[in-house]
Every structure is written in structure tokens, then in C-alpha cells.
Design a protein around this motif. Structure first.
Motif, mmCIF file in Angstrom:
data_model
loop_
_atom_site.group_PDB
_atom_site.id
_atom_site.type_symbol
_atom_site.label_atom_id
_atom_site.label_comp_id
_atom_site.label_asym_id
_atom_site.label_seq_id
_atom_site.Cartn_x
_atom_site.Cartn_y
_atom_site.Cartn_z
ATOM 1 N N UNK A 84 0.862 -1.183 0.000
ATOM 2 C CA UNK A 84 0.000 0.000 0.000
ATOM 3 C C UNK A 84 0.895 1.227 0.000
ATOM 4 N N UNK A 85 0.330 2.388 -0.373
ATOM 5 C CA UNK A 85 1.127 3.608 -0.426
ATOM 6 C C UNK A 85 1.696 3.915 0.952
ATOM 7 N N UNK A 86 2.967 4.293 0.991
ATOM 8 C CA UNK A 86 3.677 4.486 2.254
ATOM 9 C C UNK A 86 3.082 5.578 3.138
ATOM 10 N N UNK A 87 2.391 6.560 2.565
ATOM 11 C CA UNK A 87 1.833 7.633 3.398
ATOM 12 C C UNK A 87 0.400 7.348 3.854
ATOM 13 N N UNK A 88 -0.102 6.156 3.585
ATOM 14 C CA UNK A 88 -1.446 5.801 4.042
ATOM 15 C C UNK A 88 -1.457 5.787 5.567
ATOM 16 N N UNK A 89 -2.314 6.604 6.191
ATOM 17 C CA UNK A 89 -2.315 6.649 7.659
ATOM 18 C C UNK A 89 -3.020 5.432 8.259
ATOM 19 N N UNK A 90 -2.708 5.160 9.506
ATOM 20 C CA UNK A 90 -3.475 4.158 10.252
ATOM 21 C C UNK A 90 -4.930 4.585 10.227
ATOM 22 N N UNK A 91 -5.836 3.630 10.136
ATOM 23 C CA UNK A 91 -7.235 4.000 10.198
ATOM 24 C C UNK A 91 -7.501 4.550 11.596
ATOM 25 N N UNK A 92 -8.127 5.726 11.693
ATOM 26 C CA UNK A 92 -8.302 6.345 13.007
ATOM 27 C C UNK A 92 -9.377 5.711 13.880
ATOM 28 N N UNK A 93 -10.301 4.935 13.300
ATOM 29 C CA UNK A 93 -11.427 4.440 14.094
ATOM 30 C C UNK A 93 -11.517 2.927 14.207
ATOM 31 N N UNK A 94 -10.825 2.187 13.340
ATOM 32 C CA UNK A 94 -10.864 0.726 13.415
ATOM 33 C C UNK A 94 -9.464 0.145 13.298
ATOM 34 N N UNK A 95 -9.376 -1.119 13.686
ATOM 35 C CA UNK A 95 -8.185 -1.929 13.412
ATOM 36 C C UNK A 95 -8.679 -3.158 12.668
ATOM 37 N N UNK A 96 -7.875 -3.658 11.759
ATOM 38 C CA UNK A 96 -8.184 -4.938 11.121
ATOM 39 C C UNK A 96 -7.814 -5.993 12.154
ATOM 40 N N UNK A 97 -8.787 -6.820 12.531
ATOM 41 C CA UNK A 97 -8.556 -7.736 13.649
ATOM 42 C C UNK A 97 -8.428 -9.197 13.251
ATOM 43 N N UNK A 98 -8.942 -9.562 12.088
ATOM 44 C CA UNK A 98 -8.856 -10.963 11.663
ATOM 45 C C UNK A 98 -9.031 -11.033 10.156
ATOM 46 N N UNK A 99 -8.472 -12.076 9.559
ATOM 47 C CA UNK A 99 -8.686 -12.292 8.136
ATOM 48 C C UNK A 99 -8.555 -13.762 7.793
ATOM 49 N N UNK A 100 -9.220 -14.113 6.696
ATOM 50 C CA UNK A 100 -9.079 -15.431 6.083
ATOM 51 C C UNK A 100 -8.727 -15.161 4.625
ATOM 52 N N UNK A 101 -8.752 -16.185 3.799
ATOM 53 C CA UNK A 101 -8.463 -15.993 2.376
ATOM 54 C C UNK A 101 -9.520 -15.141 1.686
#
Length: 168
Positions: A84-101
């Protein structure tokens, strides 16, 4: 000024369980160039070419690779500038917490009902959210507001700060 309650919630035995709101993005196939995912107002744009602007996320060779790139873009993990683009900020309101395929779960950074207000959207042919907002957040709104104010660095009067500490 505000008066603090005589006993805290813990002293009264009223422990309020606070649950963070979540929502799931499901990919039925791979992302396509220029499609978008929006989470809490932050737009992520899928990209097959140059990652030349903040918020651009690389379309991987498979849905699993693409969803991993989005997971890392949301959290600021992985390899910025490659996934992803290097200047993409952390999302201010969520975190990615889990993923599958094929799925990505995002979770409100703040626990409680306030997280249910976070909107999500997508403009994708092969992707969809389970609903238009995060859902499942439960808990005391007063505690949510206190946590929001404390985490956002908002300036509070000493009396209000003391009162909020007492009710938590």
C-alpha cells in the motif's frame, strides 16, 4: 462544578461489559483496479499499477493476497510502499482484527455502542460488507465517551476529568 458519585461502579458491583463493534468484508473474487473500500470515512483504492497516492492498496495475485494488503494498510503493518502507499495513515477508528483468504474483520478501536456508528462501504464487483455500519458494540455510552475523550487527547477541565475517572 461537577460532583463525583459517592461510590464508583466497581464499588456498586456494576461492572459494565464493553464489547467492540465489528464488521466483515467478504471477497467473492479478487479486487479490481480503481474499486474502493471505505471505513469510517477513510477511503482505500485498489491499484494494479503504481501506488502513487495515499490510500492506494495493491491488488494482489489472488483475493487472499489483496485482502492481506488491505489488512496491513488499515493497521500500518506489512510493507508500506509495496502493499500500500507508504503515506497511508493508520485508520483512526478501526483496526483490522482478523482475516481469512476471503474475509477481513474490522473492529472499532473504542469499545461499546459508539462503534456501531462507524460506517463502512465498498464499490466493488466482488466484495461486500455484512452491513452499512459496524455492529455488535455494547456497553455504557458514558464510558465510551470517557474513553473517546481520553484517547483523542481532548482537553478536559480537571473537574470533568476527575468525574469521568470516578464513573469508570
Amino acid at each position: 462544578g461537577l460532583r463525583a458519585p459517592h461510590r464508583t461502579l466497581q464499588e456498586r458491583g456494576q461492572h459494565m461489559a464493553v464489547v467492540n463493534a465489528t464488521q466483515t468484508l467478504t471477497l467473492a473474487g479478487n479486487a479490481v483496479d480503481a474499486e474502493t473500500v471505505t471505513i469510517g470515512g477513510q477511503v482505500y483504492t485498489w491499484e494494479t499499477g503504481a501506488l502513487d497516492a495515499s490510500g492506494k492498496v495493491l491488488v494482489g495475485a489472488s483475493a487472499a493476497a489483496s485482502i492481506q494488503n488491505l489488512f496491513d494498510a488499515i493497521n500500518g503493518t506489512g510493507t508500506p510502499g509495496t502493499q500500500y502507499h507508504a503515506s497511508t495513515p493508520l485508520n483512526p477508528v478501526v483496526r483490522a482484527s482478523a482475516l481469512t483468504a476471503t474475509t477481513l474483520v474490522v473492529q472499532s478501536k473504542l469499545g461499546g455502542v459508539i462503534g456501531n456508528l462507524i460506517a463502512v462501504a465498498e464499490a466493488m464487483t466482488q466484495g461486500s460488507w455484512g452491513a452499512a455500519n459496524l455492529a455488535g458494540g455494547t456497553g455504557d455510552l458514558g464510558l465510551d465517551i470517557k474513553n473517546f475523550l481520553l484517547s483523542s487527547g481532548a482537553q478536559m477541565s480537571r473537574d470533568l476529568g476527575q468525574y469521568l475517572r470516578e464513573i469508570a
